[in-house]
Motif scaffolding. Structure first.
Motif, PDB file in Angstrom:
ATOM      1  N   MET A 105       0.836  -1.193   0.000  1.00 17.89           N
ATOM      2  CA  MET A 105       0.000   0.000   0.000  1.00 17.89           C
ATOM      3  C   MET A 105       0.878   1.253   0.000  1.00 17.89           C
ATOM      4  SD  MET A 105      -2.884   1.183   2.804  1.00 17.89           S
ATOM      5  CE  MET A 105      -3.889  -0.260   2.441  1.00 17.89           C
ATOM      6  N   SER A 106       0.496   2.237  -0.779  1.00 12.52           N
ATOM      7  CA  SER A 106       1.242   3.479  -0.860  1.00 12.52           C
ATOM      8  C   SER A 106       1.333   4.149   0.509  1.00 12.52           C
ATOM      9  CB  SER A 106       0.557   4.435  -1.846  1.00 12.52           C
ATOM     10  OG  SER A 106       1.078   5.741  -1.732  1.00 12.52           O
ATOM     11  N   THR A 107       2.511   4.755   0.779  1.00 16.91           N
ATOM     12  CA  THR A 107       2.668   5.493   2.032  1.00 16.91           C
ATOM     13  C   THR A 107       1.814   6.747   2.058  1.00 16.91           C
ATOM     14  OG1 THR A 107       4.586   6.653   1.102  1.00 16.91           O
ATOM     15  CG2 THR A 107       5.011   4.649   2.381  1.00 16.91           C
ATOM     16  N   LEU A 108       1.252   7.112   0.897  1.00 11.06           N
ATOM     17  CA  LEU A 108       0.378   8.287   0.831  1.00 11.06           C
ATOM     18  C   LEU A 108      -1.083   7.928   1.100  1.00 11.06           C
ATOM     19  CD1 LEU A 108       1.825  10.051  -2.353  1.00 11.06           C
ATOM     20  CD2 LEU A 108       2.498  10.347   0.039  1.00 11.06           C
ATOM     21  N   ALA A 109      -1.388   6.645   1.188  1.00 11.54           N
ATOM     22  CA  ALA A 109      -2.793   6.227   1.305  1.00 11.54           C
ATOM     23  C   ALA A 109      -3.405   6.646   2.631  1.00 11.54           C
ATOM     24  CB  ALA A 109      -2.902   4.714   1.117  1.00 11.54           C
TER      25      ALA A 109
ATOM     26  N   PRO B 173       1.565  12.667  -7.590  1.00 12.87           N
ATOM     27  CA  PRO B 173       1.371  11.508  -6.699  1.00 12.87           C
ATOM     28  C   PRO B 173       0.449  11.805  -5.526  1.00 12.87           C
ATOM     29  CG  PRO B 173       3.677  11.701  -7.317  1.00 12.87           C
ATOM     30  CD  PRO B 173       3.002  12.957  -7.794  1.00 12.87           C
ATOM     31  N   ILE B 174       0.540  13.002  -4.971  1.00 15.11           N
ATOM     32  CA  ILE B 174      -0.344  13.369  -3.862  1.00 15.11           C
ATOM     33  C   ILE B 174      -1.761  13.549  -4.374  1.00 15.11           C
ATOM     34  CG2 ILE B 174      -0.824  15.120  -2.102  1.00 15.11           C
ATOM     35  CD1 ILE B 174       2.229  15.639  -2.027  1.00 15.11           C
ATOM     36  N   GLY B 175      -1.903  14.212  -5.511  1.00 17.43           N
ATOM     37  CA  GLY B 175      -3.222  14.370  -6.098  1.00 17.43           C
ATOM     38  C   GLY B 175      -3.885  13.048  -6.392  1.00 17.43           C
TER      39      GLY B 175
ATOM     40  N   THR C   9      -7.788   8.698  -5.322  1.00 12.61           N
ATOM     41  CA  THR C   9      -8.074   7.294  -5.025  1.00 12.61           C
ATOM     42  C   THR C   9      -8.883   7.168  -3.736  1.00 12.61           C
ATOM     43  OG1 THR C   9      -6.062   6.561  -6.157  1.00 12.61           O
ATOM     44  CG2 THR C   9      -7.018   5.058  -4.535  1.00 12.61           C
ATOM     45  N   ALA C  10      -8.491   7.933  -2.710  1.00 16.32           N
ATOM     46  CA  ALA C  10      -9.230   7.886  -1.445  1.00 16.32           C
ATOM     47  C   ALA C  10     -10.652   8.409  -1.625  1.00 16.32           C
ATOM     48  CB  ALA C  10      -8.499   8.706  -0.386  1.00 16.32           C
ATOM     49  N   ALA C  11     -10.824   9.453  -2.429  1.00 14.71           N
ATOM     50  CA  ALA C  11     -12.168   9.976  -2.688  1.00 14.71           C
ATOM     51  C   ALA C  11     -13.003   8.975  -3.474  1.00 14.71           C
ATOM     52  CB  ALA C  11     -12.070  11.295  -3.446  1.00 14.71           C
ATOM     53  N   SER C  12     -12.371   8.298  -4.423  1.00 18.70           N
ATOM     54  CA  SER C  12     -13.095   7.311  -5.243  1.00 18.70           C
ATOM     55  C   SER C  12     -13.559   6.121  -4.424  1.00 18.70           C
ATOM     56  CB  SER C  12     -12.193   6.830  -6.386  1.00 18.70           C
ATOM     57  OG  SER C  12     -11.858   7.902  -7.246  1.00 18.70           O
ATOM     58  N   ASP C  13     -12.897   5.856  -3.314  1.00 19.34           N
ATOM     59  CA  ASP C  13     -13.337   4.784  -2.425  1.00 19.34           C
ATOM     60  C   ASP C  13     -14.621   5.145  -1.682  1.00 19.34           C
ATOM     61  OD1 ASP C  13     -11.205   3.178  -3.119  1.00 19.34           O
ATOM     62  OD2 ASP C  13      -9.974   3.773  -1.398  1.00 19.34           O
ATOM     63  N   VAL C  14     -14.939   6.438  -1.663  1.00 15.68           N
ATOM     64  CA  VAL C  14     -16.121   6.918  -0.940  1.00 15.68           C
ATOM     65  C   VAL C  14     -17.267   7.250  -1.885  1.00 15.68           C
ATOM     66  CG1 VAL C  14     -17.016   8.740   0.582  1.00 15.68           C
ATOM     67  CG2 VAL C  14     -14.706   7.823   0.948  1.00 15.68           C
ATOM     68  N   THR C  15     -16.933   7.906  -3.003  1.00 12.68           N
ATOM     69  CA  THR C  15     -17.975   8.381  -3.912  1.00 12.68           C
ATOM     70  C   THR C  15     -17.638   8.004  -5.349  1.00 12.68           C
ATOM     71  OG1 THR C  15     -19.132  10.354  -4.735  1.00 12.68           O
ATOM     72  CG2 THR C  15     -16.836  10.648  -4.084  1.00 12.68           C
ATOM     73  N   ASP C  16     -18.682   7.825  -6.149  1.00 10.20           N
ATOM     74  CA  ASP C  16     -18.491   7.582  -7.579  1.00 10.20           C
ATOM     75  C   ASP C  16     -18.305   8.876  -8.351  1.00 10.20           C
ATOM     76  OD1 ASP C  16     -18.754   4.837  -7.281  1.00 10.20           O
ATOM     77  OD2 ASP C  16     -20.931   4.896  -7.555  1.00 10.20           O
ATOM     78  N   ASP C  17     -18.437  10.012  -7.667  1.00 10.02           N
ATOM     79  CA  ASP C  17     -18.356  11.320  -8.328  1.00 10.02           C
ATOM     80  C   ASP C  17     -17.075  12.036  -7.908  1.00 10.02           C
ATOM     81  OD1 ASP C  17     -18.868  13.610  -9.718  1.00 10.02           O
ATOM     82  OD2 ASP C  17     -20.772  14.081  -8.738  1.00 10.02           O
ATOM     83  N   ALA C  18     -15.952  11.415  -8.206  1.00 12.27           N
ATOM     84  CA  ALA C  18     -14.641  12.012  -7.923  1.00 12.27           C
ATOM     85  C   ALA C  18     -13.943  12.331  -9.240  1.00 12.27           C
ATOM     86  CB  ALA C  18     -13.779  11.072  -7.092  1.00 12.27           C
TER      87      ALA C  18
ATOM     88  N   THR D   4       4.716  18.571   0.020  1.00 16.02           N
ATOM     89  CA  THR D   4       5.624  17.502  -0.415  1.00 16.02           C
ATOM     90  C   THR D   4       5.114  16.188   0.154  1.00 16.02           C
ATOM     91  OG1 THR D   4       7.076  17.663   1.506  1.00 16.02           O
ATOM     92  CG2 THR D   4       7.570  19.110  -0.375  1.00 16.02           C
ATOM     93  N   GLU D   5       5.625  15.096  -0.364  1.00 21.05           N
ATOM     94  CA  GLU D   5       5.172  13.800   0.134  1.00 21.05           C
ATOM     95  C   GLU D   5       5.529  13.627   1.607  1.00 21.05           C
ATOM     96  OE1 GLU D   5       6.005  10.467  -2.386  1.00 21.05           O
ATOM     97  OE2 GLU D   5       5.710  11.627  -4.226  1.00 21.05           O
TER      98      GLU D   5
END
Length: 315
Positions: A1-5, A34-36, A41-50, A110-111
């Motif tokens: 899993m990405s460290t940004l997740a 990468p941050i964007g 990805t996190a928003a897409s896990d919650v809503t289909d409108d990302a 920054t990351e």
């Protein structure tokens, strides 16, 4: 899993409290992709409108994004903007909030800063903000000292304190992320302060910088390079460039060490930051082409003569 997740989930689920029936627009640029993408990805896990919108980095802070990006921000329920240059003070951002969108900008993120500042419990940070405001909110005068030689007194008059909790749950709410501070534009100040932490735009300092303040204006700067920056700003703005603009107290108890980024370091629990220059956006009346924050790492704060317990960072 990405460290940004994990920090991305904090931003989406805790800071924004995004729901499945809401839209979310993530605006990023080529240097912060990468941050964007992690936020998308996190928003897409919650809503289909990302939606993820990527653009070239802007040339300077407050430069407007492309028109279609501004329109998307305005039409969304929520937005996040991890970008190289800040969108905080753009018409696009303010128009989005005026239209009811809630969101945050992450300027210069920054990351490393994203992980350190957002992999945190923002409900706990908000509680620290509330506790701090209970200590300083009614004070007429704040004094800050430090072992490095700081001894400065701020007169607050009728100026109001603000809090940046990172909790962005109501329509039109706006924050910077990472968050965690209470801050005010003082009416006046006298004394001196010694910056020993981070200073914009220089990053983590390897030496101390002493500023002398008289009647709300900096009159002497010990570092020739920093002094020259303010002299240049003063060519355009006059004495306003030397205005004592802000007093802030960091409440982000997850930040255990300075990273060299003012965006993060001024939020570190137990620090104080003092800014010079523009304060029009935080309750003051001075417009200037500079707003430079300096972080004090070991301050003691007094509210009307009573020492204020500062936040203790997590170990």
């Amino acid at each position: 899993m990405s460290t940004l997740a994990a920090p991305a989930r904090t931003a989406i689920e805790q800071c924004l409290a995004l729901t499945s029936d809401e839209s979310c627009v993530v605006v990023t640029d080529d240097a912060r992709e990468p941050i964007g993408r992690a936020l998308y990805t996190a928003a897409s896990d919650v809503t289909d409108d990302a939606t993820l919108l990527q653009m070239p980095p802007r040339e300077q802070h407050a430069e407007e994004p492309p028109a279609h990006v501004a329109a998307a921000m305005r039409a969304a329920d929520t937005f996040l903007a991890p970008t190289t240059k800040s969108l905080s003070h753009t018409r696009a951002r303010s128009a989005a909030c005026e239209a009811g969108a809630r969101g945050a900008t992450l300027p210069g993120i920054t990351e490393a800063v994203f992980q350190a500042g957002l992999d945190a419990d923002y409900e706990a940070i908000a509680a620290e903000c509330t506790r701090m405001l209970e200590q300083v909110g009614d004070a007429d005068e704040i004094r800050v000292t430090s072992p490095q030689g700081t001894d400065i007194t701020f007169g607050l008059a009728d100026r109001a304190w603000h809090e940046d909790t990172g909790i962005i749950h109501d329509a039109g709410d706006f924050s910077n992320l990472p968050a965690g501070e209470v801050f005010i534009s003082p009416a006046t100040a006298d004394g001196q302060f010694v910056v020993d932490g981070t200073m914009s735009p220089h990053g983590r300092l390897d030496h101390e910088i002493t500023m002398t303040v008289e009647e709300g204006f900096v009159t002497e700067i010990s570092d020739p390079e920093v002094a020259a920056e303010f002299e240049t700003a003063a060519e355009e703005a006059g004495q306003a460039a030397y205005n004592l603009a802000e007093l802030g107290i960091g409440t982000n108890i997850a930040v255990t060490e300075l990273a060299g980024s003012v965006l993060l370091d001024e939020k570190a629990g137990g620090t104080v930051h003092i800014a010079i220059g523009d304060d029009a956006s935080i309750g003051g009346d001075t417009d200037a082409p500079i707003h430079s924050d300096g972080v004090l790492t070991d301050p003691t704060v007094y509210a009307d003569g009573v020492e204020v317990p500062l936040p203790t960072v997590e170990s």
